[in-house]
Scaffold this motif. Structure first.
Motif, short mmCIF file in Angstrom:
data_model
loop_
_atom_site.label_atom_id
_atom_site.label_comp_id
_atom_site.label_asym_id
_atom_site.label_seq_id
_atom_site.Cartn_x
_atom_site.Cartn_y
_atom_site.Cartn_z
N GLN A 62 -0.06 24.39 38.35
CA GLN A 62 -1.07 23.85 37.37
C GLN A 62 -2.13 25.03 37.35
O GLN A 62 -2.69 25.35 38.42
CB GLN A 62 -1.64 22.64 37.81
N MET A 63 -2.72 25.27 36.29
CA MET A 63 -3.69 26.27 36.03
C MET A 63 -4.94 25.54 35.51
O MET A 63 -4.95 24.38 34.75
CB MET A 63 -3.43 27.35 35.20
N SER A 64 -6.10 25.91 35.73
CA SER A 64 -7.49 25.28 35.29
C SER A 64 -8.08 26.34 34.42
O SER A 64 -8.44 27.46 34.94
CB SER A 64 -8.42 25.01 36.58
N LEU A 65 -7.97 25.85 33.29
CA LEU A 65 -8.76 26.62 32.12
C LEU A 65 -9.90 26.00 31.55
O LEU A 65 -9.74 24.87 30.81
CB LEU A 65 -7.67 26.87 31.07
N HIS A 91 -0.65 22.29 32.74
CA HIS A 91 0.47 22.16 33.65
C HIS A 91 1.78 22.96 32.97
O HIS A 91 2.07 23.19 31.79
CB HIS A 91 0.82 20.73 33.55
N PHE A 92 2.11 23.69 34.00
CA PHE A 92 3.45 24.61 33.79
C PHE A 92 4.59 24.03 34.42
O PHE A 92 5.50 24.78 34.92
CB PHE A 92 2.90 26.08 34.36
N ASN A 93 4.64 22.88 34.64
CA ASN A 93 6.08 22.19 35.38
C ASN A 93 7.26 22.06 34.33
O ASN A 93 6.97 22.12 33.13
CB ASN A 93 5.68 20.79 35.67
N PHE A 107 -0.05 30.38 25.30
CA PHE A 107 0.68 29.41 26.08
C PHE A 107 -0.10 27.86 25.88
O PHE A 107 0.67 26.96 26.37
CB PHE A 107 0.50 29.73 27.38
N THR A 108 -1.43 27.84 25.51
CA THR A 108 -2.07 26.59 25.21
C THR A 108 -1.64 25.81 23.96
O THR A 108 -1.92 24.60 23.94
CB THR A 108 -3.65 26.69 25.22
N HIS A 109 -0.61 26.33 23.30
CA HIS A 109 -0.11 25.72 22.37
C HIS A 109 1.42 25.76 22.28
O HIS A 109 2.12 26.47 23.17
CB HIS A 109 -0.27 26.70 20.81
N PRO A 134 -1.19 21.27 27.07
CA PRO A 134 -1.15 22.78 26.89
C PRO A 134 -0.17 23.15 27.98
O PRO A 134 -0.38 22.71 29.24
CB PRO A 134 -2.61 23.08 27.16
N GLY A 135 0.53 24.25 27.74
CA GLY A 135 1.41 24.88 28.67
C GLY A 135 2.75 24.49 28.78
O GLY A 135 3.53 24.90 29.48
N TYR A 136 3.00 23.50 27.75
CA TYR A 136 4.23 22.80 27.84
C TYR A 136 5.44 23.51 27.81
O TYR A 136 6.72 23.43 28.61
CB TYR A 136 4.45 21.63 26.73
N ASP A 137 5.41 24.74 27.05
CA ASP A 137 6.69 25.31 26.91
C ASP A 137 6.90 26.15 28.03
O ASP A 137 8.04 26.75 28.00
CB ASP A 137 6.26 26.41 25.47
N TYR A 138 6.11 26.59 28.98
CA TYR A 138 6.20 27.62 29.99
C TYR A 138 6.32 26.85 31.32
O TYR A 138 5.78 25.81 31.70
CB TYR A 138 4.99 28.61 30.10
N VAL A 139 7.30 27.54 32.08
CA VAL A 139 7.04 27.39 33.54
C VAL A 139 6.52 28.43 34.26
O VAL A 139 6.85 29.71 34.03
CB VAL A 139 8.62 27.14 34.06
#
Length: 832
Positions: A193-196, A202-204, A233-235, A243-248
């Motif tokens: 998880q990143m704080s932006l 979340h990058f799970n 990555f936020t889209h 946000p971040g759903y597409d990436y691990v």
């Protein structure tokens, strides 16, 4: 830099585009799935057995029906389909039991379970975590539902669900395509998880179907769902997600060793050629693609001791997400363990795919004779047929079928008559063309181009076969007609040699590297061979560089070679030192034609004397096996040389890696242009110009060679045509791929690609974001010339003036491409 951005977007979206065509019925309604592969937990009677659960079929009593009624919260009943191999499944269809109005049973809801090995079963969930899928509203309509996310499975179970006790019956179909990657699981650390701006991102791996505790084990998920992440990555491509759903993603703070380890397990031992990793590169947010990957391979029980290492160029200019292609050098393995090293604080992946053996990238091929489902999530009404809307429907109008059958029969009869008439006239000519493996690729590649290209390509092939003036086949064309008065001119103004005027050299590796007009051949080989016999005992074999259909190429040391040199040739070593040479050796069992071609090649090579062309030094032809001995440069080929180096800059200083300056890159490219200028002056067509066929000596000296095709290291650079010819399609011009025309102008095209390789330090294949079939499709765009063709992007190190040279090399019209003399002059001016 705009061109780089456009191509990057194309590369990022091509997997998603392919999801749109990986929607073919897998064989329930078409009968390709056999009865024994359809089973069930129970059945009403023999006439409602599992084998009758085929979509849109009315055999038996019209559907599969379980023995008991379906109760709320009960998942005891199921219809199971065995696909016999792993498939990428994107869509399912269901239907109830109608039986001509007699039946009225259907499943209002259902769940799906799937398995890759038949023992571990996984419950499918959508991207929001829901398991229940909306089913049918009546007994006759077909309900199609997208699986979001898609699943990778061999076994699939349909499990009817109800909120009250009821009788159900089902007919089903699965849609997708074969899973050619062979990947059955990947194990990786759990995403972080990143704080932006104070908000959590979340990058799970939210759709991972294995166990997720501190790490992910024995499953597949977002890295194999065919959905590439966006540049930002936020889209996301998916609605109503975070946000971040597409990436691990992972942060380097959690990995003291500086890398993330991902282990990949495959269905069997495979011969791996490439791995493609889709990475985010928003460096403004301290996110970059990996700076290095080190992969270990396991073929049996043990891991290989020597890993494979690859370092891409770190991009601090373009924030676009992109695929990075890692060459796996034909390693044989059933499992792979890769360490991805951080280049910045964060590293994020959205897709990882593999290419192995002859298999192309996943979910690209379509089952033959199957029709594509283009839309879903709708009811399809049987009483009002709409075959244009739903390809699963049958047309029940018998009169229409009879009329269509009669028309088809008449067309076939007319075609047969025309074929017989034409065949009698051109039988011998067609036979000769098809027997030539180098030219037969034209007939095969039309099946790889998009259907819209078919008509044009077939028309051109017809003109080649039946025109009164023989047009060019793939044997040879020379661009400079002044030395060859027998040349005829095509519509584009390029002189073409008739087949009778061409000398076709097979070569020991099975490829015709230097294709030579007969007139030039006569001029070059009219004298005796200008090379001496070399004592075999003075050759020490060091390494086999490669092999082909008729022989092998070896790296050797030759003692006393200086005594056999022409007076105009000298080595930069002392007389008592052995010389590194390449030895082309013809197999003793080679046929007569191969032996004759070998001797012709010796004659021709003996006349080539240019500082930037590999020289023939000596021969061994007094006894078998026949050998020709050529120069070999101490630094190997240019591809491997550049792959071991970095561009000058801060990163190279930090990593202490060897560097090559931009001026030296241009110097090497200028030498390649000079060597090709010499060959073109002799009407030679190389046909395989690439960095793998350029050797590097001291002080960045370049000499053009011809045995890259024979090396296993570069087998992934060649596209095999049904076991016959192998073609370097990523370096070939559109007219060479589609029409079989090889000219100096097509060599100019290949030079543009070679220049691109050089300025990218050979860190990836040309068009690495495209599969081989998509490369062929792109040539169709050049053929149609509707401004939809994709060009190679401008390398980071490449100034606009040099990129303009590349673009000129890739002009559609051969007349508009520069000559090698023009290219050589332009490169010299760019260094001034």
């Amino acid at each position: 830099m705009s061109m780089l951005y456009i191509v990057s977007i194309t590369g990022c979206s091509y997997l998603s585009a392919c999801l749109g065509v990986c929607r073919y019925p897998l064989g329930m309604s078409g009968g390709q799935i056999q009865d024994e592969d359809i089973t069930a937990s129970s059945q009403w009677s023999e006439s409602t057995a599992a084998r009758y659960g085929r979509l849109d079929f009315e055999e038996g009593d019209g559907a599969w029906c379980p023995e008991r009624t379906v109760e709320p919260d009960s998942l005891k009943e199921f219809l199971q389909v065995d696909l016999r191999s792993l498939h990428f499944i994107t869509l399912v269809g269901t239907q109830g039991r109608h039986a001509g109005g007699i039946g009225n049973e259907f499943a209002q809801m259902y769940k799906i379970k799937y398995s890759r090995d038949g023992s571990r079963w996984i419950s499918w969930r959508n991207r929001q975590g829901n398991q229940v899928i909306e089913g049918n509203r009546n007994a006759y309509d077909i309900m199609l539902k997208d699986l979001e996310p898609p699943i990778i499975a061999r076994f699939v179970r349909f499990m009817p669900v109800s909120d009250h006790s009821m009788n159900v019956c089902m007919r089903v179909e699965l849609y997708g395509c074969e899973w050619l990657d062979g990947l059955v699981s990947y194990n990786a650390p759990a995403g972080e998880q990143m704080s932006l701006e104070g908000q959590p991102v979340h990058f799970n791996d939210s759709v991972y179907d294995g166990a997720v505790i501190h790490s992910m084990t024995e499953g597949l998920g977002q890295l194999t769902d065919g959905m590439c992440g966006l540049d930002d990555f936020t889209h996301s491509h998916v609605y109503n997600v975070w946000p971040g759903y597409d990436y691990v993603g992972w942060t380097n703070e959690s990995f003291p060793n500086g890398y993330v380890e991902i282990m990949f397990e495959f269905d069997r031992t495979r011969n791996f050629t490439t791995m493609k990793v889709h990475c985010n590169n928003m460096f403004m947010q301290h996110i970059k693609a990996f700076r290095q990957v080190v992969c270990y391979f396991r073929s049996e029980a043990d891991w290989e001791a020597t890993p494979l290492s690859f370092s891409p160029v770190v991009d601090d200019v373009n924030p676009s997400a992109r695929f990075i292609t890692v060459s796996l050098a034909n390693h044989m393995a059933s499992a792979m363990k890769c360490h991805f090293y951080f280049a910045d604080a964060w590293m994020m992946f959205s897709e990882i795919t593999f290419q192995s053996g002859k298999c192309l990238h996943t979910h690209k091929r379509s089952p033959p004779n199957h029709r594509l489902i283009l839309s879903s999530n709708r009811m399809v009404s049987s009483p009002i047929p709409s075959p244009g809307d739903d390809p699963t429907h049958k047309i029940d109008d018998s009169n229409t079928r009879i009329l269509i059958g009669c028309l088809v029969a008449i067309i076939f009869i007319l075609v047969a008559i025309i074929v017989i008439i034409l065949w009698r006239q051109v039988w011998q000519k067609m036979l000769e063309k098809v027997r030539d493996p180098a030219c037969s690729h034209t007939f095969y590649l039309i099946h790889k181009a998009r259907p819209i290209v078919y008509y044009h390509v077939i028309l051109l092939i017809y003109l080649q076969l039946f025109s009164p003036v023989p047009a060019l086949t793939s044997t040879v064309v020379a661009v400079t007609a002044s030395k060859a008065p027998t040349a005829t001119f095509s519509q584009d103004g390029v002189p073409h040699y008739a087949e009778a005027d061409v000398v076709n050299l097979q070569g020991v590796t099975g490829g015709n590297t230097y294709a030579v007009p007969a007139l030039t051949m006569d001029l070059l080989s009219g004298k005796d061979v200008a090379v001496e016999e070399f004592p075999r005992k003075l050759l020490t074999f060091k390494e086999k560089l490669g092999e082909g259909q008729f022989g092998e190429v070896h790296l050797c040391e030759a003692e006393g070679m200086q005594e056999f040199m022409d007076e105009d040739f000298s080595f930069d070593i002392s007389d008592n030192q052995p010389v590194l040479v390449a030895v082309k050796m013809l197999r003793a069992d080679a046929n007569k034609n191969a032996r004759n071609d070998f001797l012709k090649e010796i004659k021709i090579m003996s006349r080539l004397k240019d500082p930037n062309i590999i020289r023939l030094l000596a021969v061994c032809i007094c006894s078998d096996p026949l050998c020709m001995i050529t120069e070999y440069m101490e630094n190997g080929d240019l591809n491997q040389f550049l792959s071991r180096h970095e561009p000058e800059g801060q990163l190279a200083l930090i990593s202490n890696a060897p560097t090559v300056s931009y001026s030296n890159l241009c110097y090497m490219a200028t030498q390649i242009a000079s060597g090709m200028r010499y060959l073109s002056s002799l009407n030679f067509v190389h046909r395989d110009l690439a960095t793998r066929n350029c050797l590097v000596g001291k002080n960045y000296t370049i000499k053009i060679a011809d045995f890259g095709m024979s090396r296993n290291l570069y087998s992934g650079d060649y596209y095999r045509i049904q076991g016959r010819a192998v073609l370097p399609i990523r370096w070939m011009s559109w007219e060479s791929i589609l029409l079989g025309k090889f000219t100096t102008a097509s060599d100019v095209w290949a030079f543009g690609v070679t220049l691109w390789e050089t300025l990218t330090f050979c860190n990836e294949q040309p068009y690495s974001q495209l599969t081989d079939e998509q490369v062929i499709e792109n040539t169709g765009e050049f053929f149609r010339d509707q401004k939809r063709q994709v060009y190679l992007p401008q390398p980071v190190l490449c100034p606009d003036s040099v990129y303009k040279i590349m673009l000129n090399c890739w002009r559609r019209n051969t007349k508009e491409r520069p000559s090698f003399q023009d290219i050589h002059r332009a490169l010299l001016e760019s260094q001034a």
